[in-house]
Every structure is written in C-alpha cells, then in structure tokens.
Design a protein around this motif. Sequence first.
Motif, mmCIF file in Angstrom:
data_model
loop_
_atom_site.group_PDB
_atom_site.id
_atom_site.type_symbol
_atom_site.label_atom_id
_atom_site.label_comp_id
_atom_site.label_asym_id
_atom_site.label_seq_id
_atom_site.Cartn_x
_atom_site.Cartn_y
_atom_site.Cartn_z
ATOM 1 N N ASN A 146 0.830 -1.215 0.000
ATOM 2 C CA ASN A 146 0.000 0.000 0.000
ATOM 3 C C ASN A 146 0.861 1.260 0.000
ATOM 4 O O ASN A 146 0.567 2.229 -0.708
ATOM 5 N N LEU A 147 1.942 1.247 0.786
ATOM 6 C CA LEU A 147 2.848 2.401 0.827
ATOM 7 C C LEU A 147 3.537 2.593 -0.515
ATOM 8 O O LEU A 147 3.720 3.722 -0.982
ATOM 9 N N GLU A 148 3.908 1.482 -1.161
ATOM 10 C CA GLU A 148 4.552 1.578 -2.473
ATOM 11 C C GLU A 148 3.583 2.108 -3.526
ATOM 12 O O GLU A 148 3.962 2.920 -4.378
ATOM 13 N N ASP A 149 2.336 1.667 -3.468
ATOM 14 C CA ASP A 149 1.326 2.169 -4.408
ATOM 15 C C ASP A 149 1.115 3.666 -4.218
ATOM 16 O O ASP A 149 0.963 4.412 -5.189
ATOM 17 N N LEU A 150 1.128 4.096 -2.959
ATOM 18 C CA LEU A 150 0.976 5.524 -2.672
ATOM 19 C C LEU A 150 2.150 6.313 -3.233
ATOM 20 O O LEU A 150 1.967 7.385 -3.823
ATOM 21 N N ARG A 151 3.351 5.759 -3.085
ATOM 22 C CA ARG A 151 4.545 6.429 -3.609
ATOM 23 C C ARG A 151 4.473 6.533 -5.135
ATOM 24 O O ARG A 151 4.857 7.544 -5.716
ATOM 25 N N LYS A 152 3.972 5.479 -5.788
ATOM 26 C CA LYS A 152 3.845 5.505 -7.253
ATOM 27 C C LYS A 152 2.879 6.605 -7.690
ATOM 28 O O LYS A 152 3.115 7.305 -8.674
ATOM 29 N N ILE A 153 1.776 6.753 -6.960
ATOM 30 C CA ILE A 153 0.794 7.793 -7.281
ATOM 31 C C ILE A 153 1.423 9.171 -7.130
ATOM 32 O O ILE A 153 1.249 10.058 -7.965
ATOM 33 N N GLN A 154 2.207 9.356 -6.053
ATOM 34 C CA GLN A 154 2.875 10.637 -5.825
ATOM 35 C C GLN A 154 3.899 10.920 -6.916
ATOM 36 O O GLN A 154 4.017 12.035 -7.405
ATOM 37 N N ILE A 208 6.331 12.990 -12.492
ATOM 38 C CA ILE A 208 6.999 12.455 -13.684
ATOM 39 C C ILE A 208 6.106 11.388 -14.290
ATOM 40 O O ILE A 208 5.521 10.592 -13.565
ATOM 41 N N SER A 209 6.008 11.321 -15.589
ATOM 42 C CA SER A 209 5.172 10.308 -16.225
ATOM 43 C C SER A 209 5.898 8.975 -16.238
ATOM 44 O O SER A 209 7.120 8.911 -16.279
ATOM 45 N N GLY A 210 5.121 7.884 -16.220
ATOM 46 C CA GLY A 210 5.710 6.544 -16.250
ATOM 47 C C GLY A 210 5.770 5.932 -14.875
ATOM 48 O O GLY A 210 5.852 6.635 -13.873
ATOM 49 N N ASN A 211 5.748 4.598 -14.812
ATOM 50 C CA ASN A 211 5.782 3.905 -13.530
ATOM 51 C C ASN A 211 7.144 4.000 -12.858
ATOM 52 O O ASN A 211 7.247 4.247 -11.673
ATOM 53 N N HIS A 212 8.228 3.758 -13.635
ATOM 54 C CA HIS A 212 9.577 3.817 -13.083
ATOM 55 C C HIS A 212 10.459 4.580 -14.072
ATOM 56 O O HIS A 212 11.293 4.002 -14.760
ATOM 57 N N PRO A 213 10.295 5.905 -14.164
ATOM 58 C CA PRO A 213 10.963 6.673 -15.205
ATOM 59 C C PRO A 213 12.476 6.713 -15.065
ATOM 60 O O PRO A 213 13.172 6.944 -16.039
ATOM 61 N N ASP A 214 13.026 6.491 -13.855
ATOM 62 C CA ASP A 214 14.465 6.616 -13.684
ATOM 63 C C ASP A 214 15.173 5.266 -13.648
ATOM 64 O O ASP A 214 16.337 5.178 -13.280
ATOM 65 N N LEU A 215 14.488 4.185 -14.037
ATOM 66 C CA LEU A 215 15.130 2.872 -14.103
ATOM 67 C C LEU A 215 16.041 2.820 -15.335
ATOM 68 O O LEU A 215 15.646 3.236 -16.423
#
Length: 207
Positions: free
Chosen positions: A86-94, A99-106
Amino acid sequence: MKPLFFCLFCMISSLCFSQQAEEFRNVKNYYNHHRQLLNNEFKKKYDAETNILSKDAIKGDFVFFMKKMDSIENVALIGALLKVKNLEDLRKIQTRGMISGNHPDLISTTEKSADYPGGINALRQEVANLFYIDGVYADEKTVKANVAFIVEKDGTISDVQAQGTNFTFNRQAEIALYSISEKFAPAVFKGNNVRYRFKLPLTMTFD
C-alpha cells in the motif's frame, strides 16, 4: 521550488524503502524473541521432568507450540506485506504526479548490474531459508514464480512482484524477498548508483 520539492521527495522515498525492510524485521524480531522465551520455559520443564513418557509429551507440546508460532508469525508477515505494498502504491501515485511513467528513472543498460553479497546462489539460499512452506497450498507437485523487484540506489529493494499461477506461493516469495538480511551492491551507470530491475525465478517441488 521544484528542485527543493524533488529533493525532499527523494529523501522521503529513501526513508520509505528502509522502512519496508524494517516492517518485516520488526515482525521477525518480535516472534523470535517469543520463541526464545518459549524455548527457555519448555527446557526448564523438560530438564526438571524425570519420567521418559512425560519428557516425550513435553517435547511434543514444544513442537506443537512452535508450529503455531510459525503460523501466527506468517499472518503478521502477510499484514506487513499488505502495508508495504500500500505504501509503495501511494509512492507511485505521488511520483506519477511529478513524472510520467511507472519507473521513469530505471536504467536498462548498466556498467555494473546490482549484485547480492555472495552472488545469486547466496540470494537463492537465503530466500529458501526464509520461505514459509506451510503457507503454500498447492495441488500440483511443482510450483513456479518469476519474482521481479527493484534494487534502489542505496541497495535496498522495493516493488517486489511475484508472477506465477499459485497465489500463496507468490505471496510467500514476496515476503521472503522483503525479509532478506543484506543490501545489494547497487547497479552503476556512468559512475553513479542507479535503480535496477532484478529478476529471480523460483521453483518449489513438493514430495
């Protein structure tokens, strides 16, 4: 103002990653402490008993209590898993708000990939040791899952996702990964630590 906000967000994210492992560590420490207390009490009772049959009964009770403790701990770990996700999902929303994309800096190409202390075999062995087999319910003899997760710049892991046909196996695999004791050596690109997607196939065969 934007750079300051982004820097603050990175600090909060870093704290979030360290808290993920802490959630599972706290649960394990709590139950390990109570196991030690139970072990001491049963040992006193066992050592004080002179009758062989009574000693066997005490030993049987000890095994029963420890199995119950394992089951109760697993329920607590499932709760920790849900909280962390749940905390990770919240971080993704923030993150998506900035920045657009799920993991833009990977980074997909690196000079040095992320590595666990002792290598991949050490990671597999630790996951196997942490795996709660009684939490897996399977009709088939062999179950498999591909576990993907992100190794962060500081070597912690996040976003653990197990993909397989057996939900209970996936869940136990995710708990085991989040519970590993060591940090990874992070991936490196152009001399800097970068976020790296790691994949680990897991297979379990039941007798």
